[in-house]
Scaffold this motif. Structure first.
Motif, short mmCIF file in Angstrom:
data_model
loop_
_atom_site.label_atom_id
_atom_site.label_comp_id
_atom_site.label_asym_id
_atom_site.label_seq_id
_atom_site.Cartn_x
_atom_site.Cartn_y
_atom_site.Cartn_z
N LEU A 56 0.83 -1.21 0.00
CA LEU A 56 0.00 0.00 0.00
C LEU A 56 0.86 1.26 0.00
O LEU A 56 0.55 2.23 -0.70
N ASN A 57 1.95 1.25 0.75
CA ASN A 57 2.85 2.40 0.77
C ASN A 57 3.50 2.62 -0.60
O ASN A 57 3.60 3.75 -1.08
N GLU A 58 3.94 1.53 -1.21
CA GLU A 58 4.57 1.65 -2.54
C GLU A 58 3.54 2.11 -3.57
O GLU A 58 3.86 2.92 -4.45
N HIS A 59 2.32 1.61 -3.48
CA HIS A 59 1.24 2.05 -4.37
C HIS A 59 1.06 3.57 -4.25
O HIS A 59 1.03 4.29 -5.24
N ASP A 60 0.95 4.04 -3.01
CA ASP A 60 0.75 5.48 -2.79
C ASP A 60 1.91 6.30 -3.34
O ASP A 60 1.71 7.41 -3.85
N ARG A 61 3.11 5.76 -3.26
CA ARG A 61 4.29 6.47 -3.75
C ARG A 61 4.30 6.55 -5.27
O ARG A 61 4.70 7.56 -5.85
N GLN A 62 3.83 5.50 -5.95
CA GLN A 62 3.93 5.43 -7.40
C GLN A 62 2.77 6.05 -8.17
O GLN A 62 2.93 6.45 -9.31
N ILE A 63 1.60 6.11 -7.57
CA ILE A 63 0.40 6.54 -8.30
C ILE A 63 0.28 8.05 -8.26
O ILE A 63 0.29 8.67 -7.20
N ASP A 64 0.12 8.63 -9.43
CA ASP A 64 -0.08 10.07 -9.57
C ASP A 64 -1.46 10.30 -10.16
O ASP A 64 -1.68 10.14 -11.36
N SER A 65 -2.41 10.68 -9.30
CA SER A 65 -3.79 10.84 -9.75
C SER A 65 -3.96 12.03 -10.69
O SER A 65 -4.98 12.17 -11.35
N ASP A 66 -2.96 12.91 -10.78
CA ASP A 66 -3.04 14.06 -11.67
C ASP A 66 -2.36 13.81 -13.01
O ASP A 66 -2.32 14.69 -13.86
N ALA A 67 -1.80 12.63 -13.18
CA ALA A 67 -1.06 12.32 -14.41
C ALA A 67 -2.02 12.10 -15.58
O ALA A 67 -3.21 11.86 -15.39
N SER A 68 -1.48 12.15 -16.77
CA SER A 68 -2.30 11.95 -17.96
C SER A 68 -2.70 10.49 -18.15
O SER A 68 -3.70 10.20 -18.80
N ARG A 69 -1.92 9.56 -17.57
CA ARG A 69 -2.28 8.14 -17.67
C ARG A 69 -3.39 7.83 -16.67
O ARG A 69 -3.39 8.34 -15.55
N ALA A 70 -4.30 6.96 -17.04
CA ALA A 70 -5.39 6.57 -16.15
C ALA A 70 -4.82 5.91 -14.89
O ALA A 70 -3.85 5.15 -14.96
N VAL A 71 -5.43 6.21 -13.76
CA VAL A 71 -4.99 5.64 -12.49
C VAL A 71 -5.06 4.12 -12.54
O VAL A 71 -4.18 3.44 -12.03
N SER A 72 -6.10 3.55 -13.17
CA SER A 72 -6.21 2.09 -13.23
C SER A 72 -5.02 1.48 -13.96
O SER A 72 -4.52 0.43 -13.57
N ARG A 73 -4.56 2.13 -14.99
CA ARG A 73 -3.39 1.62 -15.72
C ARG A 73 -2.13 1.76 -14.87
O ARG A 73 -1.28 0.86 -14.84
N GLN A 74 -1.98 2.88 -14.17
CA GLN A 74 -0.83 3.06 -13.28
C GLN A 74 -0.81 1.98 -12.21
O GLN A 74 0.25 1.44 -11.88
N ARG A 75 -1.99 1.68 -11.64
CA ARG A 75 -2.08 0.63 -10.60
C ARG A 75 -1.65 -0.71 -11.14
O ARG A 75 -0.91 -1.45 -10.50
N PHE A 76 -2.12 -1.06 -12.34
CA PHE A 76 -1.77 -2.35 -12.92
C PHE A 76 -0.27 -2.46 -13.10
O PHE A 76 0.35 -3.46 -12.72
N VAL A 77 0.35 -1.43 -13.65
CA VAL A 77 1.80 -1.44 -13.88
C VAL A 77 2.54 -1.53 -12.54
O VAL A 77 3.49 -2.31 -12.39
N ALA A 78 2.11 -0.74 -11.55
CA ALA A 78 2.78 -0.75 -10.25
C ALA A 78 2.71 -2.12 -9.60
O ALA A 78 3.72 -2.64 -9.12
N PHE A 79 1.52 -2.73 -9.58
CA PHE A 79 1.39 -4.04 -8.93
C PHE A 79 2.03 -5.15 -9.76
O PHE A 79 2.52 -6.13 -9.19
N HIS A 80 2.08 -5.01 -11.06
CA HIS A 80 2.80 -5.99 -11.88
C HIS A 80 4.27 -5.97 -11.51
O HIS A 80 4.89 -7.03 -11.32
#
Length: 93
Positions: A56-80
């Motif tokens: 959860l900490n690493e997820h919070d560090r990697q996800i940028d909700s203001d980025a142009s990429r969709a958050v769902s895609r960022q989550r998938f890449v981060a957890f992969h």
């Protein structure tokens, strides 16, 4: 099921997962929601339960909700990526 990223409860229907998943594991998957239940989209990344806070900490560090990429895609890449280093590796038959 408890959605750790959104602090919500869902009824999950996945017959094969219910036969193989061990209590306490943390799963990342893309949910498919219907009115009365939720199912997995097919790909899941399982992690040991003791990895939960770090994930959860690493997820919070990697996800940028203001980025142009969709958050769902960022989550998938981060957890992969996290799965490669911390996941419970599964062999499909």
């Amino acid at each position: 099921m408890t959605d750790l990223l959104n602090d919500r409860e869902y009824t999950l229907v996945d017959v094969n997962l219910s036969r193989t998943a061990e209590p306490g594991i943390v799963l990342f998957f893309r949910p498919v929601r219907y009115d009365e239940f939720t199912t997995t989209s097919g790909v899941s990344f399982p992690f040991p339960g003791e990895e939960k806070e770090g994930l959860l900490n690493e997820h919070d560090r990697q996800i940028d909700s203001d980025a142009s990429r969709a958050v769902s895609r960022q989550r998938f890449v981060a957890f992969h990526d996290l799965y490669r280093d911390h996941g419970i590796h599964v062999q499909y038959r």
